[in-house]
Design an enzyme around this catalytic site. Structure first.
Site, PDB file in Angstrom:
ATOM      1  N   CYS A  90       0.932  -1.069   0.062  1.00  0.00           N
ATOM      2  CA  CYS A  90      -0.040  -0.019  -0.283  1.00  0.00           C
ATOM      3  C   CYS A  90       0.831   1.232  -0.145  1.00  0.00           C
ATOM      4  CB  CYS A  90      -0.715   0.052   1.220  1.00  0.00           C
ATOM      5  SG  CYS A  90      -0.402   0.804   2.659  1.00  0.00           S
ATOM      6  N   GLU A  91       0.466   2.138  -0.732  1.00  0.00           N
ATOM      7  CA  GLU A  91       1.477   3.642  -0.792  1.00  0.00           C
ATOM      8  C   GLU A  91       1.207   4.476   0.300  1.00  0.00           C
ATOM      9  OE1 GLU A  91       0.004   5.293  -4.658  1.00  0.00           O
ATOM     10  OE2 GLU A  91      -1.578   6.492  -3.545  1.00  0.00           O
ATOM     11  N   HIS A  93       1.365   3.039   3.594  1.00  0.00           N
ATOM     12  CA  HIS A  93       2.108   2.681   4.745  1.00  0.00           C
ATOM     13  C   HIS A  93       3.385   1.780   4.162  1.00  0.00           C
ATOM     14  CE1 HIS A  93      -2.066   3.468   6.337  1.00  0.00           C
ATOM     15  NE2 HIS A  93      -1.156   3.883   7.301  1.00  0.00           N
ATOM     16  N   GLN A 131      -5.603  -0.379  -3.797  1.00  0.00           N
ATOM     17  CA  GLN A 131      -6.203  -1.484  -4.332  1.00  0.00           C
ATOM     18  C   GLN A 131      -7.292  -1.238  -5.553  1.00  0.00           C
ATOM     19  OE1 GLN A 131      -8.278  -3.942  -1.443  1.00  0.00           O
ATOM     20  NE2 GLN A 131      -9.682  -4.789  -3.162  1.00  0.00           N
ATOM     21  N   HIS A 159      -5.526  -5.965   4.070  1.00  0.00           N
ATOM     22  CA  HIS A 159      -4.542  -5.002   4.025  1.00  0.00           C
ATOM     23  C   HIS A 159      -3.794  -5.361   5.569  1.00  0.00           C
ATOM     24  CE1 HIS A 159      -5.690  -2.333   0.599  1.00  0.00           C
ATOM     25  NE2 HIS A 159      -6.805  -3.214   0.491  1.00  0.00           N
ATOM     26  N   CYS A 161      -1.717  -3.119   6.792  1.00  0.00           N
ATOM     27  CA  CYS A 161      -1.521  -1.734   7.484  1.00  0.00           C
ATOM     28  C   CYS A 161      -2.848  -1.688   8.401  1.00  0.00           C
ATOM     29  CB  CYS A 161      -1.495  -0.685   6.573  1.00  0.00           C
ATOM     30  SG  CYS A 161      -2.789  -0.439   5.437  1.00  0.00           S
TER      31      CYS A 161
HETATM   32 ZN   LIG Z   1      -1.944   1.221   4.171  1.00  0.00          ZN
END
Ligand SMILES: [Zn+2]
Length: 198
Positions: A90-91, A93, A131, A159, A161
């Protein structure tokens, strides 16, 4: 003279080519760790090569991946590839999100070699992503490559994060979809796709 040349090369390296290991060592120090202790000595280099691999999609040419695996056919039934595993970062975290993608299209004149569809997913998953965009990019690439009557992509992901930080646990699993062409316009096409992947 030789050493000057080497120095010049380092200074002029593009941002994407500069070494990451020193940053990771600094990160370890700032986290209160001792980067010289046994278990961590090689960690900066390992993290660098892991991150290079996990973001290698930035440097992958889709046309080379497809490598001529486009075929002219008269087939006009829906092509569905289910349960394509993917792993992305994920961009927000830089933590993993991962799951499955289901990809379908209605051919017009061309089809893509079936084994190439997971490769397309990998190219976009191996970048910093959200996503929603990952799902759209896979669908758009198929649309532009073989100009089918429509494309449908469903992506189910977890996810880390959210899961690891204990926030919004109930939303840690998310589903996104991209429906283009016939998959957007025709309910029966969309329903056929959904029944094939459920
Ligand atoms: Zn994230």
């Amino acid at each position: 003279m030789k050493s000057n040349k080497a120095l010049l090369k380092v200074v002029s390296a593009k941002p994407g080519e500069q070494p990451l290991a020193p940053l990771v060592e600094d990160l370890l120090i700032r986290l209160g760790e001792d980067p010289k202790r046994d278990g961590l000595v090689r960690t900066p280099r390992r993290v660098e090569s892991a991150l290079r691999f996990l973001t290698s999609g930035y440097h992958t040419d889709i046309q080379k991946v497809l490598n001529g695996a486009l075929y002219d056919v008269k087939y006009d039934e829906m092509v569905v590839v289910r349960d394509i595993e993917f792993f992305s970062l994920c961009e927000h975290h830089m933590l993993p999100f991962y799951g499955k993608m289901h990809v379908a299209y209605l051919p017009q004149k061309k089809v893509i070699g079936l084994s190439k569809i997971p490769r397309i997913v990998d190219v976009f998953a191996r970048r910093l992503q959200i996503q929603e965009r990952l799902t759209q990019q896979v669908a758009q690439t198929i649309l532009e490559t073989i100009k089918p009557l429509g494309v449908g992509v469903i992506c189910e992901a977890k996810h880390l994060c959210m899961m690891m930080r204990g926030v919004e646990k109930q939303h840690s699993g998310a589903t996104t979809s991209a429906m283009l062409g016939a998959f957007r316009e025709r309910k029966d096409t969309r329903d056929e796709f959904l029944s094939l992947v459920k």
